[in-house]
Design a protein around this motif. Structure first.
Motif, PDB file in Angstrom:
ATOM      1  N   ARG A   8       0.834  -1.205   0.000  1.00  0.00           N
ATOM      2  CA  ARG A   8       0.000   0.000   0.000  1.00  0.00           C
ATOM      3  C   ARG A   8       0.868   1.254   0.000  1.00  0.00           C
ATOM      4  O   ARG A   8       1.906   1.303   0.654  1.00  0.00           O
ATOM      5  N   ARG A   9       0.415   2.273  -0.724  1.00  0.00           N
ATOM      6  CA  ARG A   9       1.091   3.565  -0.681  1.00  0.00           C
ATOM      7  C   ARG A   9       0.781   4.260   0.640  1.00  0.00           C
ATOM      8  O   ARG A   9      -0.287   4.074   1.219  1.00  0.00           O
ATOM      9  N   GLN A  10       1.705   5.065   1.095  1.00  0.00           N
ATOM     10  CA  GLN A  10       1.535   5.797   2.343  1.00  0.00           C
ATOM     11  C   GLN A  10       1.064   7.221   2.065  1.00  0.00           C
ATOM     12  O   GLN A  10       1.576   7.879   1.146  1.00  0.00           O
ATOM     13  N   PRO A  11       0.092   7.709   2.808  1.00  0.00           N
ATOM     14  CA  PRO A  11      -0.306   9.115   2.624  1.00  0.00           C
ATOM     15  C   PRO A  11       0.796  10.041   3.095  1.00  0.00           C
ATOM     16  O   PRO A  11       1.575   9.711   3.995  1.00  0.00           O
ATOM     17  N   SER A  12       0.885  11.207   2.479  1.00  0.00           N
ATOM     18  CA  SER A  12       1.887  12.193   2.891  1.00  0.00           C
ATOM     19  C   SER A  12       1.324  13.073   4.006  1.00  0.00           C
ATOM     20  O   SER A  12       0.101  13.176   4.195  1.00  0.00           O
ATOM     21  N   LEU A  13       2.225  13.716   4.725  1.00  0.00           N
ATOM     22  CA  LEU A  13       1.783  14.640   5.774  1.00  0.00           C
ATOM     23  C   LEU A  13       1.003  15.807   5.177  1.00  0.00           C
ATOM     24  O   LEU A  13       0.047  16.302   5.791  1.00  0.00           O
ATOM     25  N   ALA A  14       1.399  16.243   3.992  1.00  0.00           N
ATOM     26  CA  ALA A  14       0.670  17.342   3.337  1.00  0.00           C
ATOM     27  C   ALA A  14      -0.769  16.935   3.052  1.00  0.00           C
ATOM     28  O   ALA A  14      -1.707  17.732   3.219  1.00  0.00           O
ATOM     29  N   GLN A  15      -0.970  15.686   2.616  1.00  0.00           N
ATOM     30  CA  GLN A  15      -2.332  15.203   2.362  1.00  0.00           C
ATOM     31  C   GLN A  15      -3.140  15.145   3.647  1.00  0.00           C
ATOM     32  O   GLN A  15      -4.308  15.562   3.684  1.00  0.00           O
ATOM     33  N   LEU A  16      -2.529  14.622   4.715  1.00  0.00           N
ATOM     34  CA  LEU A  16      -3.228  14.544   6.002  1.00  0.00           C
ATOM     35  C   LEU A  16      -3.550  15.930   6.538  1.00  0.00           C
ATOM     36  O   LEU A  16      -4.633  16.166   7.082  1.00  0.00           O
ATOM     37  N   ARG A  17      -2.606  16.864   6.377  1.00  0.00           N
ATOM     38  CA  ARG A  17      -2.829  18.229   6.876  1.00  0.00           C
ATOM     39  C   ARG A  17      -3.973  18.889   6.101  1.00  0.00           C
ATOM     40  O   ARG A  17      -4.812  19.587   6.694  1.00  0.00           O
ATOM     41  N   ALA A  18      -4.023  18.664   4.804  1.00  0.00           N
ATOM     42  CA  ALA A  18      -5.093  19.242   3.995  1.00  0.00           C
ATOM     43  C   ALA A  18      -6.452  18.664   4.393  1.00  0.00           C
ATOM     44  O   ALA A  18      -7.441  19.401   4.568  1.00  0.00           O
ATOM     45  N   PHE A  19      -6.515  17.352   4.555  1.00  0.00           N
ATOM     46  CA  PHE A  19      -7.776  16.716   4.942  1.00  0.00           C
ATOM     47  C   PHE A  19      -8.213  17.169   6.330  1.00  0.00           C
ATOM     48  O   PHE A  19      -9.405  17.451   6.557  1.00  0.00           O
ATOM     49  N   ALA A  20      -7.276  17.246   7.276  1.00  0.00           N
ATOM     50  CA  ALA A  20      -7.625  17.669   8.637  1.00  0.00           C
ATOM     51  C   ALA A  20      -8.173  19.091   8.636  1.00  0.00           C
ATOM     52  O   ALA A  20      -9.108  19.413   9.386  1.00  0.00           O
ATOM     53  N   ALA A  21      -7.609  19.957   7.787  1.00  0.00           N
ATOM     54  CA  ALA A  21      -8.100  21.338   7.711  1.00  0.00           C
ATOM     55  C   ALA A  21      -9.513  21.385   7.151  1.00  0.00           C
ATOM     56  O   ALA A  21     -10.377  22.120   7.644  1.00  0.00           O
ATOM     57  N   VAL A  22      -9.767  20.609   6.111  1.00  0.00           N
ATOM     58  CA  VAL A  22     -11.123  20.578   5.545  1.00  0.00           C
ATOM     59  C   VAL A  22     -12.105  19.988   6.550  1.00  0.00           C
ATOM     60  O   VAL A  22     -13.244  20.464   6.701  1.00  0.00           O
ATOM     61  N   ALA A  23     -11.681  18.944   7.266  1.00  0.00           N
ATOM     62  CA  ALA A  23     -12.558  18.332   8.266  1.00  0.00           C
ATOM     63  C   ALA A  23     -12.908  19.307   9.376  1.00  0.00           C
ATOM     64  O   ALA A  23     -14.012  19.277   9.932  1.00  0.00           O
TER      65      ALA A  23
END
Length: 334
Positions: A8-23
């Motif tokens: 499996r590919r690993q999510p990047s911190l930038a992706q997690l940070r973007a999703f957390a901000a939208v959430a």
């Protein structure tokens, strides 16, 4: 969006940070502004995260953004990951430059008002780059906070007897007896502990370690603890009460002392609290116990093997020197 059964590919911190901000904001423009990212880049990062995870995180409509059921669950995980990364960076900064970054100090209520002026002055003068954050809580809450990583260091009475916690002793201090003006023990020295068997003793509420220490002192004096009520008719004019039950009537030492000033009984105070708490009333006297007087030990406590353990050891040493001006017996460490 299917995910292959291979690695499996690993999510990047930038992706997690973007999703957390939208959430958090449930709005792409506000989320992008909050983390300093353009709106197209943020939208692309969230879409890439959905592809990487193989789940739909957001329900997009023309009017608003909603979290999908999967998004609600994973938003909590994403925040936890980002918080952990933030703590890792703080720890690395502390290793590179000791006594910088954030130090979250937990302090019990029966220590905080009397020691914090010394602690804060020391930190301000010797460690100006340290961001000290103070949390006043009862012992059980502090221990839990240390274990979960919410707190870094504790200042409280010991021993704790908790596995995984290292104690750095600072000092021992005696307890004194605070009484109304007309009490038979008021102002006396050399009071035997056995005198506690005859007193109407006022203590803190459940949960305070000082209450437990006072009760232990009473047990050592041979006092039977039979209940929490008080019976004024059992007390003579000089304050003597045979077989008196312990009474709990206050949530803090200031209230406790004012109850004593009002003639409702006596209480035990640590020496560091005496000056601050008794100068508010001229209706109090202080009695001192015969040696060895009942006492408590105050220490710093940290997680065993803490990455900043050397800093905490150094801080404890500096505190021992700073606290010598108080009515305590500093625990010298060789």
């Amino acid at each position: 969006m299917a995910v292959s059964s291979g690695k499996r590919r690993q999510p990047s911190l930038a992706q997690l940070r973007a999703f957390a901000a939208v959430a958090e904001h449930l709005h792409f423009r506000d989320a992008a502004a909050a983390i300093g990212m353009s709106q197209p880049a943020l939208s692309g990062a969230v879409a890439a995260l959905e592809e990487t995870l193989g789940v739909t995180l957001l329900e997009r409509t023309t009017r608003k953004v909603l979290l999908s059921p999967a998004g609600e669950r994973l938003a909590v995980r994403a925040k936890a990951v980002l918080d952990a990364v933030g703590e890792l960076l703080e720890e690395a900064e502390a290793v590179r430059a000791p006594f910088t970054g954030t130090l979250r100090l937990g302090v019990i209520p029966t220590v905080a008002p009397y020691l914090l002026p010394t602690v804060l002055r020391l930190v301000h003068e010797r460690y100006p780059d340290l961001d000290l954050q103070v949390h006043e809580e009862q012992t059980a809450s502090l221990i839990d906070g240390l274990a979960t990583g919410r707190l870094d260091l504790l200042l409280l009475a010991v021993p704790l007897g908790v596995p995984g916690i290292t104690e750095l002793p600072l000092f021992d201090e005696d307890f004194v007896l605070v009484t109304p003006l007309d009490h038979w023990l008021g102002g006396r020295e050399g009071i035997p502990r056995e005198a506690l068997k005859e007193l109407n003793l006022l203590l803190l509420d459940e949960g305070h370690c000082l209450r437990d220490q006072a009760l232990e002192i009473c047990r050592d004096a041979g006092r039977g603890l039979t209940g929490a009520g008080r019976s004024p008719s059992a007390e003579g004019g000089d304050g003597r009460r045979a077989g008196a039950p312990v009474t709990t009537t206050a949530a803090g030492l200031s209230t406790l002392v004012q109850l004593v000033a009002g003639g409702l009984g006596c209480t035990l105070l640590p020496r560091t609290a005496l000056k601050l708490e008794t100068t508010r009333s001229n209706q109090l006297l202080t009695g001192y116990f015969a040696d060895p007087a009942p006492s408590r030990r105050v220490a710093l406590a940290m997680r065993a093997g803490a990455a900043r353990g050397a800093e905490y050891e150094e801080l404890a040493g500096a505190l021992r020197e700073a606290l010598r001006v108080l009515p305590v017996r500093v625990v010298d460490r060789g």
